[in-house]
Design a protein around this motif. Structure first.
Motif, PDB file in Angstrom:
ATOM      1  N   GLY A   3      99.446 -52.634  19.831  1.00  0.00           N
ATOM      2  CA  GLY A   3      98.816 -53.101  21.063  1.00  0.00           C
ATOM      3  C   GLY A   3      97.516 -53.843  20.849  1.00  0.00           C
ATOM      4  N   THR A   4      97.354 -54.471  19.677  1.00  0.00           N
ATOM      5  CA  THR A   4      96.141 -55.244  19.416  1.00  0.00           C
ATOM      6  C   THR A   4      96.491 -56.683  19.058  1.00  0.00           C
ATOM      7  OG1 THR A   4      96.092 -54.639  17.072  1.00  0.00           O
ATOM      8  CG2 THR A   4      94.900 -53.205  18.619  1.00  0.00           C
ATOM      9  N   VAL A   5      95.524 -57.568  19.245  1.00  0.00           N
ATOM     10  CA  VAL A   5      95.678 -58.978  18.908  1.00  0.00           C
ATOM     11  C   VAL A   5      94.439 -59.406  18.129  1.00  0.00           C
ATOM     12  CG1 VAL A   5      95.826 -61.328  19.815  1.00  0.00           C
ATOM     13  CG2 VAL A   5      97.095 -59.485  20.936  1.00  0.00           C
ATOM     14  N   GLN A   6      94.644 -60.073  17.006  1.00  0.00           N
ATOM     15  CA  GLN A   6      93.534 -60.578  16.211  1.00  0.00           C
ATOM     16  C   GLN A   6      93.139 -61.969  16.727  1.00  0.00           C
ATOM     17  OE1 GLN A   6      92.001 -58.625  13.892  1.00  0.00           O
ATOM     18  NE2 GLN A   6      93.461 -57.104  14.680  1.00  0.00           N
ATOM     19  N   ALA A   7      91.843 -62.205  16.820  1.00  0.00           N
ATOM     20  CA  ALA A   7      91.350 -63.468  17.375  1.00  0.00           C
ATOM     21  C   ALA A   7      90.247 -64.053  16.512  1.00  0.00           C
ATOM     22  CB  ALA A   7      90.827 -63.247  18.794  1.00  0.00           C
ATOM     23  N   ILE A   8      90.162 -65.363  16.534  1.00  0.00           N
ATOM     24  CA  ILE A   8      89.028 -66.060  15.943  1.00  0.00           C
ATOM     25  C   ILE A   8      87.937 -66.128  17.006  1.00  0.00           C
ATOM     26  CG2 ILE A   8      88.190 -68.263  15.039  1.00  0.00           C
ATOM     27  CD1 ILE A   8      91.028 -68.778  14.022  1.00  0.00           C
ATOM     28  N   ARG A   9      86.740 -65.794  16.621  1.00  0.00           N
ATOM     29  CA  ARG A   9      85.603 -65.811  17.544  1.00  0.00           C
ATOM     30  C   ARG A   9      84.684 -66.948  17.124  1.00  0.00           C
ATOM     31  NH1 ARG A   9      80.609 -62.920  17.457  1.00  0.00           N
ATOM     32  NH2 ARG A   9      79.812 -62.497  19.566  1.00  0.00           N
ATOM     33  N   PHE A  10      84.557 -67.964  17.979  1.00  0.00           N
ATOM     34  CA  PHE A  10      83.731 -69.102  17.591  1.00  0.00           C
ATOM     35  C   PHE A  10      82.649 -69.363  18.628  1.00  0.00           C
ATOM     36  CE2 PHE A  10      87.267 -70.757  20.030  1.00  0.00           C
ATOM     37  CZ  PHE A  10      86.738 -71.767  20.814  1.00  0.00           C
ATOM     38  N   PHE A  38      93.309 -67.271  20.000  1.00  0.00           N
ATOM     39  CA  PHE A  38      94.369 -66.443  19.437  1.00  0.00           C
ATOM     40  C   PHE A  38      95.714 -66.930  19.946  1.00  0.00           C
ATOM     41  CE2 PHE A  38      92.642 -64.429  23.246  1.00  0.00           C
ATOM     42  CZ  PHE A  38      93.770 -64.175  24.018  1.00  0.00           C
ATOM     43  N   SER A  39      96.772 -66.370  19.413  1.00  0.00           N
ATOM     44  CA  SER A  39      98.117 -66.676  19.913  1.00  0.00           C
ATOM     45  C   SER A  39      98.716 -65.401  20.480  1.00  0.00           C
ATOM     46  CB  SER A  39      99.000 -67.220  18.784  1.00  0.00           C
ATOM     47  OG  SER A  39      99.240 -66.217  17.814  1.00  0.00           O
ATOM     48  N   MET A  40      99.667 -65.601  21.394  1.00  0.00           N
ATOM     49  CA  MET A  40     100.268 -64.438  22.049  1.00  0.00           C
ATOM     50  C   MET A  40     101.668 -64.818  22.536  1.00  0.00           C
ATOM     51  SD  MET A  40      98.736 -62.299  25.320  1.00  0.00           S
ATOM     52  CE  MET A  40      97.534 -61.422  24.302  1.00  0.00           C
ATOM     53  N   PRO A  41     102.644 -63.908  22.419  1.00  0.00           N
ATOM     54  CA  PRO A  41     103.972 -64.199  22.951  1.00  0.00           C
ATOM     55  C   PRO A  41     103.893 -64.585  24.432  1.00  0.00           C
ATOM     56  CG  PRO A  41     104.032 -62.212  21.632  1.00  0.00           C
ATOM     57  CD  PRO A  41     102.582 -62.575  21.776  1.00  0.00           C
ATOM     58  N   GLN A 144      88.874 -58.434  17.843  1.00  0.00           N
ATOM     59  CA  GLN A 144      90.161 -57.783  18.092  1.00  0.00           C
ATOM     60  C   GLN A 144      90.276 -57.452  19.572  1.00  0.00           C
ATOM     61  OE1 GLN A 144      92.167 -54.676  15.484  1.00  0.00           O
ATOM     62  NE2 GLN A 144      91.467 -53.358  17.153  1.00  0.00           N
ATOM     63  N   LEU A 145      91.400 -57.850  20.146  1.00  0.00           N
ATOM     64  CA  LEU A 145      91.688 -57.512  21.539  1.00  0.00           C
ATOM     65  C   LEU A 145      92.591 -56.292  21.570  1.00  0.00           C
ATOM     66  CD1 LEU A 145      90.984 -60.633  21.586  1.00  0.00           C
ATOM     67  CD2 LEU A 145      92.416 -60.760  23.639  1.00  0.00           C
ATOM     68  N   THR A 146      92.231 -55.303  22.352  1.00  0.00           N
ATOM     69  CA  THR A 146      93.072 -54.131  22.536  1.00  0.00           C
ATOM     70  C   THR A 146      93.696 -54.204  23.916  1.00  0.00           C
ATOM     71  OG1 THR A 146      91.632 -52.810  21.114  1.00  0.00           O
ATOM     72  CG2 THR A 146      93.169 -51.620  22.541  1.00  0.00           C
ATOM     73  N   PRO A 192      99.362 -70.734  22.139  1.00  0.00           N
ATOM     74  CA  PRO A 192      97.944 -70.628  21.781  1.00  0.00           C
ATOM     75  C   PRO A 192      97.115 -70.335  23.028  1.00  0.00           C
ATOM     76  CG  PRO A 192      98.591 -72.927  21.839  1.00  0.00           C
ATOM     77  CD  PRO A 192      99.847 -72.124  22.081  1.00  0.00           C
ATOM     78  N   VAL A 193      96.062 -69.551  22.855  1.00  0.00           N
ATOM     79  CA  VAL A 193      95.221 -69.147  23.978  1.00  0.00           C
ATOM     80  C   VAL A 193      93.754 -69.328  23.609  1.00  0.00           C
ATOM     81  CG1 VAL A 193      94.618 -67.304  25.594  1.00  0.00           C
ATOM     82  CG2 VAL A 193      96.933 -67.406  24.641  1.00  0.00           C
ATOM     83  N   VAL A 194      93.000 -69.956  24.501  1.00  0.00           N
ATOM     84  CA  VAL A 194      91.546 -69.983  24.407  1.00  0.00           C
ATOM     85  C   VAL A 194      91.027 -69.085  25.517  1.00  0.00           C
ATOM     86  CG1 VAL A 194      89.475 -71.388  24.766  1.00  0.00           C
ATOM     87  CG2 VAL A 194      91.332 -72.258  23.355  1.00  0.00           C
TER      88      VAL A 194
END
Length: 507
Positions: A3-10, A38-41, A144-146, A192-194
């Motif tokens: 249930g987590t998503v890894q993201a780039i933080r800029f 990040f990307s997400m289904p 990290q998004l939970t 892709p998601v911003v």
């Protein structure tokens, strides 16, 4: 799945931005200086995202009113499945002979969302604590998004508001609804998601403008329908963009008044600025005159000493501008003028008698329509049109502040799309069946009882003629508005009260 998503933080922030004026009361509190990528289904993003949830009854998220164009989503859906040019072919042409035209339908452009925090409120509602998407920083460039559930393909619905608000890309998400329902969308088809975090709705409107309108990718007028907050943004007014696009909307409304068969000005506006000899019969006011009248009344931003426009300025700082579509705006103007015309036909006002019965001589063929569209009535002159619209706008704006429920009208018209005759007709019926219609009739009748004879009309006394001469020229607009407000204030009810308050502001 955890249930987590890894993201780039800029980071996207400049030191000089710290000096900008941030105002929570105007829905523009200071934003976070970091953005997530990040990307997400698609299946997961759709479940987490609040898209088109707001209704005029108040259910759902506050903020930017989003409306769905099913044709647009269907086109995107077909593009994803078949690519270009196969997706653009009609169904009858999609056969074995054209199958070689199919290609991948990539969607590499990011969906832009806002992650709601526990402090964000939309019309008294918040994301349930158990539905919050938490963001944990992992160094300067990672986060990290939970998520509120563990399995990304789980069919999940929020307890209250969705934790994501879609700022841009809602039609791409809607394109997947059919596949989501049928289960035919692969769980690993990602987008892709911003993501911004805790972004105020005023900044969301600004983002929409910068993404879609500023580069001229869509018609700015469509943004006027879709995002009411843009209508009153000071940063746009400063750049002159809003002035241009308010004038464009005024021209569109004028065009509808001229082309809509239900309008009393159908084929009766001098659209080309022709001389009186070649202009359409009864067209005493030019298109430019109508555009000026609408721009300075219903589409005025209220900046400085200018009036606050019902279709443009914030009704209140909390509620923002009226979220009416172009069809609804045109419908209100049509109904107002139609009721003024009808009141003249139905009532024996003294000024109408003087105009249609010269020297008191009653005629069998007496035509009271001349009092509305003749050559000796200010209702068919720019001074009169400006006067009516200025006063009506002020009265309606006051009513919207005191009784906002009058303008809360459920409409089937989809904003942001081309406005058809049927759309305007539907909006007219919706307003006629609403509570505001009685107020429109009352105002129109009171306006019609004012003496609208021009200076060259028969039957005027010396004092009356002198008064009407004062309505000429640029200073005459204010003089006529003041005289009309004084006339309305002599009545009763909310209209009289609003007129009295408006008179005080003119002092």
């Amino acid at each position: 799945m955890d249930g987590t998503v890894q993201a780039i933080r800029f980071k996207q922030w400049l030191p000089e931005w710290d000096d900008f004026e941030f105002d929570p009361a105007q829905h523009r509190r200071k934003p976070d200086d970091h953005i997530l990528l990040f990307s997400m289904p698609a299946i997961q993003l759709r479940a987490l995202s609040g898209v088109y949830r707001r209704t005029r009854g108040g259910d759902g998220g506050e903020g930017l009113q989003r409306h769905h164009d099913p044709k647009r989503s269907a086109a995107i859906r077909d593009f994803v499945r078949y690519g270009h040019p196969y997706s653009g072919l009609p169904q009858a042409a999609r056969d074995e002979a054209s199958a070689g035209m199919r290609k991948p339908g990539w969607l590499p452009t990011a969906i832009v969302v806002n992650i709601l925090t526990e402090n964000d409120e939309r019309r008294g509602r918040k994301v349930a604590r158990s539905d919050i998407v938490s963001v944990t920083e992992e160094g300067d460039s990672r986060a990290q998004l939970t998520l509120p559930y563990r399995e990304r393909l789980q069919r999940w619905t929020p307890k209250s508001l969705e934790p994501f608000e879609v700022i841009d890309g809602q039609h791409r998400l809607w394109a997947f609804d059919e596949a989501l329902k049928s289960g035919s969308l692969p769980g690993d088809f990602e987008l892709p998601v911003v993501a911004f975090t805790g972004l105020d709705i005023g900044w969301q409107a600004y983002l929409f403008w910068s993404i879609n309108v500023s580069p001229k990718r869509i018609n700015p007028s469509h943004a006027f329908d879709l995002f009411p907050l843009l209508r009153s943004a000071e940063w746009l007014e400063t750049l002159s963009d809003l002035r241009i696009y308010r004038q464009a909307r005024s021209q569109e409304l004028t065009e509808i008044l001229f082309t809509q068969p239900d309008s009393p000005f159908f084929d009766r506006i001098n659209m080309l600025g022709e001389s009186s000899k070649t202009a359409p019969v009864g067209a005493g006011v030019t298109q430019a005159g109508w555009v000026r009248a609408i721009t300075t009344s219903f589409l005025s931003t209220g900046s400085g000493r200018s009036a606050k426009g019902l279709f443009s300025a914030n009704i209140t700082a909390a509620s923002g501008p009226l979220d009416w579509s172009r069809a609804q705006q045109a419908a209100l103007l049509i109904i107002l003028w139609r009721e003024i015309q009808q009141a003249i036909l139905d009532n024996s006002f003294d000024w109408v008698k003087h105009l249609t019965e010269p020297n008191g001589q009653s005629k069998i063929d007496r035509d009271t329509i001349d009092a509305f569209s003749g050559t000796k009535t200010m209702l068919n002159q720019e001074q009169g049109v400006r006067g009516v619209l200025a006063v009506a706008n002020g009265i309606f704006f006051s009513l919207a502040q005191v009784s906002p429920e009058l303008f809360d009208i459920e409409s089937r018209v989809v904003p942001g799309t081309a406005t058809s005759t049927d759309d305007v007709r539907a909006a007219i019926e919706e307003i006629k069946n609403s509570s505001i219609h009685a107020e429109i009739v009352r105002l129109a009748t009171a306006i019609a009882s004012f003496d609208w004879r021009s200076t060259d009309a028969p039957g005027l006394s010396d004092d009356q003629r002198r008064l009407k001469r004062g309505f000429r020229g640029s200073s005459g607009y204010v003089a006529l508005r003041e005289e009309l407000l004084r006339h309305l204030s002599a009545g009763t009810g909310q209209i009289a009260q609003a007129s009295e308050e408006a008179l005080k502001q003119l002092d």
